[in-house]
Structures are given as structure tokens and as C-alpha cells.
Design an enzyme around this catalytic site. Structure first.
Site, PDB file in Angstrom:
ATOM      1  N   SER A 164      45.778  68.794  44.910  1.00  0.00           N
ATOM      2  CA  SER A 164      46.467  67.696  44.225  1.00  0.00           C
ATOM      3  C   SER A 164      45.751  67.394  42.904  1.00  0.00           C
ATOM      4  O   SER A 164      45.620  68.287  42.074  1.00  0.00           O
ATOM      5  CB  SER A 164      46.538  66.481  45.158  1.00  0.00           C
ATOM      6  N   MET A 165      45.276  66.174  42.691  1.00  0.00           N
ATOM      7  CA  MET A 165      44.527  65.892  41.471  1.00  0.00           C
ATOM      8  C   MET A 165      43.374  66.872  41.319  1.00  0.00           C
ATOM      9  O   MET A 165      43.040  67.306  40.199  1.00  0.00           O
ATOM     10  CB  MET A 165      43.986  64.458  41.494  1.00  0.00           C
TER      11      MET A 165
END
Length: 256
Positions: free
Chosen positions: A96-97
Site C-alpha cells: 500500500s503506502m
């Protein structure tokens, strides 16, 4: 007095010992995530690999530190910590991030001729794709609703007001970092890049994940799993197999 070694210990967590000739695996947590998320990965690959899991400011034992709310700044800080380590063949894994952060850190390290062998970008659309997202501007209830939608936080945490209150500042700060992140469309790394995605991820379509190919001049591979944003918890063994696949061709470090 805080030494450089003390600072590295804040950022870089090692849960299992590794051999002197071990390759390095650096793991980048998701928004709101902590280094301990990758403890099972460390257990799986040590001592074959020196597994380093990053601990960003603003969470767990670093919760009194302000979050870094700019992804580029966070990548700069991580780059400096990794450059201070001994040289070892390295693989990055980020979810994700953490996928965007792994990519940005790899690009910075390549400018210093110290880039990784491979980046595995999991659960994140390519930097060349954009969406209007403003979760970081929501009230606390709105952020909790997003966490439940993505099913990335244990129900016990969501139901524990004290723990949740401690986690929300890191979540908001990380969402701000990733939702305001902008990548130059021509930014590419030279290393191999593997994109992993969930077929039903509400944040990333398969087509958006495939566009990671535009951000490397090296070999590219796409792997699609059944599941949503946190498919990697559902398919832990298969995701670890992908990490192993990336580590296999990496030559061992030269023991000093």
C-alpha cells in the site's frame, strides 16, 4: 546524547539474526502500519536474509514523535538510514503506502549507485495513475470507516477506544502522505519490479497495478491474487513465495 546508531535502531527493526553473507530484505509498512507487521516475514526468511522492517515515526514506541506527512520527505529520511548500513544485495517489499515509499526510496538510492536488486510493490496502483482521495481530511469516524472498509485492522483494535485513539494520528498522517503524493510521470527505477495486487482491491484495479511496468527499465512481473486490499494476509504463504522468488537470484553478500 542520541547517536547515529540509536537513530538507526529507531527506524530499522531486526527480529531475527542473519548470517554475515545474508542478502537484505527491507520491508515498508502500509499506512498506519508498524514494523511488527512483518515479523512473520522475518521469521520465514532469516537467517537466509537480513530482514529489516521499517518503523516510521508516530506509532508504537515512536508515537510521541510527529508523523512525517510528506512521502518524499519520508523517503529521504529512510534513504539516509539505509545508506549508513553495510553494503549487501537488497530486495524491497512494500504494501500500500509502503509500495510507493519503497519505489521512491529505491529511486533515491539508485541516484547514489546503491539501489536494490528488486522492488516488490504490493497493494498499490502505479505512481502514473491518480485518484482524488481525501481520507486524511475526514473526522475520526470517517477514518475508522475507511479502515473497516479495507479490513486492514483487527476488529479488537477497532473496538478498543484507547488503542484506536493512539493509532488515529499515525493513520491520519500516513493518509495525508500518500494522498498528497505526486510522482513525476517519467520517474523510473533500473531494478526489477514485481507488482502484487488483489483482484477486488477497491484502491487498485488490475490495470492500475499493471502500469507499474511504466516505472522500471528492468524486468517487470504482475501477480494477481484473489481478495481485496489486504490480500497478503489471506495469501501469506503465496506472497512469501513471491518474496522468495525475488531473493533467489540475488547473490549472497561477501562476508567481511
Amino acid at each position: 546524547m542520541t547517536t547515529a546508531e540509536d537513530t538507526r535502531a529507531l527506524w530499522l527493526r531486526r527480529y531475527h539474526p542473519a548470517g554475515t553473507d545474508a542478502v537484505r530484505l527491507v520491508c515498508f509498512p502500509h499506512a498506519g502500519g508498524s514494523a511488527s507487521f512483518y515479523h512473520p516475514v522475518s521469521a520465514r526468511f532469516a537467517p537466509r536474509a537480513e530482514v529489516i522492517s521499517l518503523q516510521y515515526p508516530g506509532r508504537q514506541d515512536r508515537r510521541k514523535e510527529p508523523c512525517v506527512t510528506d512521502l518524499g520527505t519520508l523517503a529521504d529520511l529512510i534513504t539516509e538510514q539505509l545508506l549508513a548500513l553495510d553494503e549487501r544485495p537488497t530486495v524491497f517489499f512494500g504494501h500500500s503506502m509502503g509500495a510507493a515509499l519503497a519505489f521512491e526510496t529505491a529511486w533515491r538510492l539508485e541516484q547514489r549507485d546503491a539501489g536494490p536488486h528488486t522492488v516488490l510493490a504490493s497493494g498499490r496502483r502505479a505512481p502514473s495513475t491518480t485518484r482524488a482521495e481525501e481520507v486524511h481530511l475526514r473526522d475520526d469516524d470517517g477514518i475508522v470507516a475507511e479502515m473497516k472498509r479495507l479490513n486492514g485492522t483487527a476488529a479488537g483494535v477497532l473496538g478498543d477506544e484507547e488503542i484506536l485513539r493512539m493509532a488515529l494520528p499515525a493513520l491520519r498522517g500516513d493518509y495525508r502522505a500518500i494522498e498528497t503524493y505526486s510522482c513525476p510521470p517519467d520517474r523510473r527505477v533500473r531494478c526489477a519490479l514485481t507488482a502484487l495486487t488483489g483482484r477486488d482491491d477497491p484502491l487498485t484495479t488490475v490495470a492500475e497495478a499493471e502500469r507499474w511496468q511504466e516505472h522500471t527499465t528492468g524486468p517487470f512481473r504482475l501477480r494477481v491474487f484473489d481478495g481485496g486490499h489486504f490480500f497478503l494476509t489471506q495469501h501469506l504463504a503465496a506472497v512469501q513465495a513471491e518474496i522468495g522468488r525475488a531473493l533467489d537470484p540475488v547473490p549472497p553478500a561477501t562476508a567481511s
